[in-house]
Scaffold this active site. Sequence first.
Site, PDB file in Angstrom:
ATOM      1  N   CYS A   1       0.857  -1.366  -0.065  1.00  0.00           N
ATOM      2  CA  CYS A   1      -0.098  -0.100  -0.097  1.00  0.00           C
ATOM      3  C   CYS A   1       0.877   1.155   0.016  1.00  0.00           C
ATOM      4  O   CYS A   1       0.415   2.194  -0.167  1.00  0.00           O
ATOM      5  CB  CYS A   1      -1.002   0.062   1.367  1.00  0.00           C
ATOM      6  SG  CYS A   1      -1.922  -1.622   1.147  1.00  0.00           S
TER       7      CYS A   1
ATOM      8  N   CYS B   1      -2.702   8.913   6.017  1.00  0.00           N
ATOM      9  CA  CYS B   1      -1.297   9.109   6.864  1.00  0.00           C
ATOM     10  C   CYS B   1      -1.509   9.065   8.209  1.00  0.00           C
ATOM     11  O   CYS B   1      -1.009   8.509   9.368  1.00  0.00           O
ATOM     12  CB  CYS B   1      -0.676  10.087   6.321  1.00  0.00           C
ATOM     13  SG  CYS B   1      -0.227   9.803   4.310  1.00  0.00           S
TER      14      CYS B   1
END
Lengths: 406, 142
Positions: free
Chosen positions: B37, B107
């Site tokens: 990912c 994130c």
Amino acid sequence: MPKLPIYMDNHATTPVDQRVLEAMLPYFSEKFGNAASRNHSFGWEAEEAVDRARGQIAQLIKAKSKEIIFTSGATESDNLAIKGVVEFYKEKGDHIVTCVTEHKAVLDSCRALERAGKATVTYLPVDKYGMVDPDAVRKAITDRTVLVTIMYANNEVGTIHPVAEIGRIARERGAVFHCDAVQAAGKIPVDVDRDHIDLLSISAHKIYGPKGVGALYVRSKGPRVRITPQMDGGGHERGMRSGTLNVTGIVGLGKACEVAASEMAEENRRLLDLRDKLQAGIFERLDEVSLNGHPTERLPGNLNVSFAYVEGESLLMGLHDIAVSSGSACTSATLEPSYVIRALGVSDELAHSSIRFGLGRFNTEAEVDFVTDRVTHEVKRLREMSPLYEMARDGIDLKSVQWKAE
Amino acid sequence: MAYSDKVIDHYNNPRNVGSFDKSDADVGTGIVGAPECGDVMKLQLRINPDSRVIEDARFKTFGCGSAIASSSYVTELVKGKHIDEAMTIKNTVIVSELNLPPVKIHCSVLAEDAIKAAIGDWKKHHEDGEPAAAEQRKAQEG
């Protein structure tokens, strides 16, 4: 030290060459005529300029002047070629053969035809170097195949397909062969007769010409290829592409082709030296780097490298005074890396770690040295920060780890 | 897309990069994300077993600049906090501190997950997992 920032993304676009710009300038306000105005000198002057450009482009790809159709760029050329052929030959069949690493302008044109129920499409795989097997093309062609569309050279990994052989197979089987030559024309020798190409897309801004102008080569003889126009209007360009010609842009495209043709052999040697120096420098100074693309059958200015354990976008951020691009698409909602790199069988992790260097006419050896130093430094710094690098050094097989993804 | 000044600062001068000994009973290790990912964060917290306060933190991150900045910021954020308080840290705090754009919110989510994973790992040793050390300490005190 070289002047910063350094531009090393010449697959994306290129600056307009000064010689091209100078050729274009008079056609903005001095020689501004409409090339379709048949009854005064302003129109004749513009038409002359357009015809000269047609000749310059034809010469670059070994075609005839009248076989060049001007468009707004390669995306339009690809759309016109693919949709135009499928529509014109619909009585004959509805099958297209293409490959998975084509540019989006080709893939999405094919998908649009599929969705509309106007065509069925075979997407051929590529080998680990990104190359299509001509034999796979032969096997994919059926009696219903009207079009084979395979690019000359790939825009991400630079791999040059065996185009002449693919063209010969398509010709034997009576399918039209379209070739997206955006990255190849003006960079490596392209010959529409030798390569058996029926339709060929070109873009000006990839070869030091202006943005917003391109061309489509349409074979006139042996066999004559027909396309249905995709834009209605004044019937310009022998009815294949209506719309007032972008005379300044066309003059620029023509001049760009002339310069590229006259300097190609010498420029290729120079680029190859620079590219090989960059490649050798990176591979000597860093471990766990891998090349994406064909080791030899590759565009001279292309270098696509995966730096294991370092994410591409973070590396780009560290190289902020160097313009290169990454196969990582961390900004997109899907988080999926480059479909081209993945098609080579490269793992997603290494696809996320890929960087494309695109060397061009204005890059210097000093720039290559600077980029080599900066890349080496940044990769080392980011690896010190990378948990994957640490795990790999500790002997942990990253593939055996159960990752807890979001 | 331009990065915020704070992301650039954390990227250029990351705080608390490094590793603690994973086998140290006072250290909780959280590894979240996946290489395919494009994001893997390792967050390690040194937690005082008596006060349950996070005394120190280290990180290593494979990921984009925003992922590196998120984890770097988190190491500063959790230091000195009781683990119960650290468990309540929401990703939105990271988003607003670093001015992360919508495409980079994942994130901050990953960084929040890393805190929870690291504390969860520490708790395994100190609550349900290996109570030996804590009991021994109690015995000594008693």
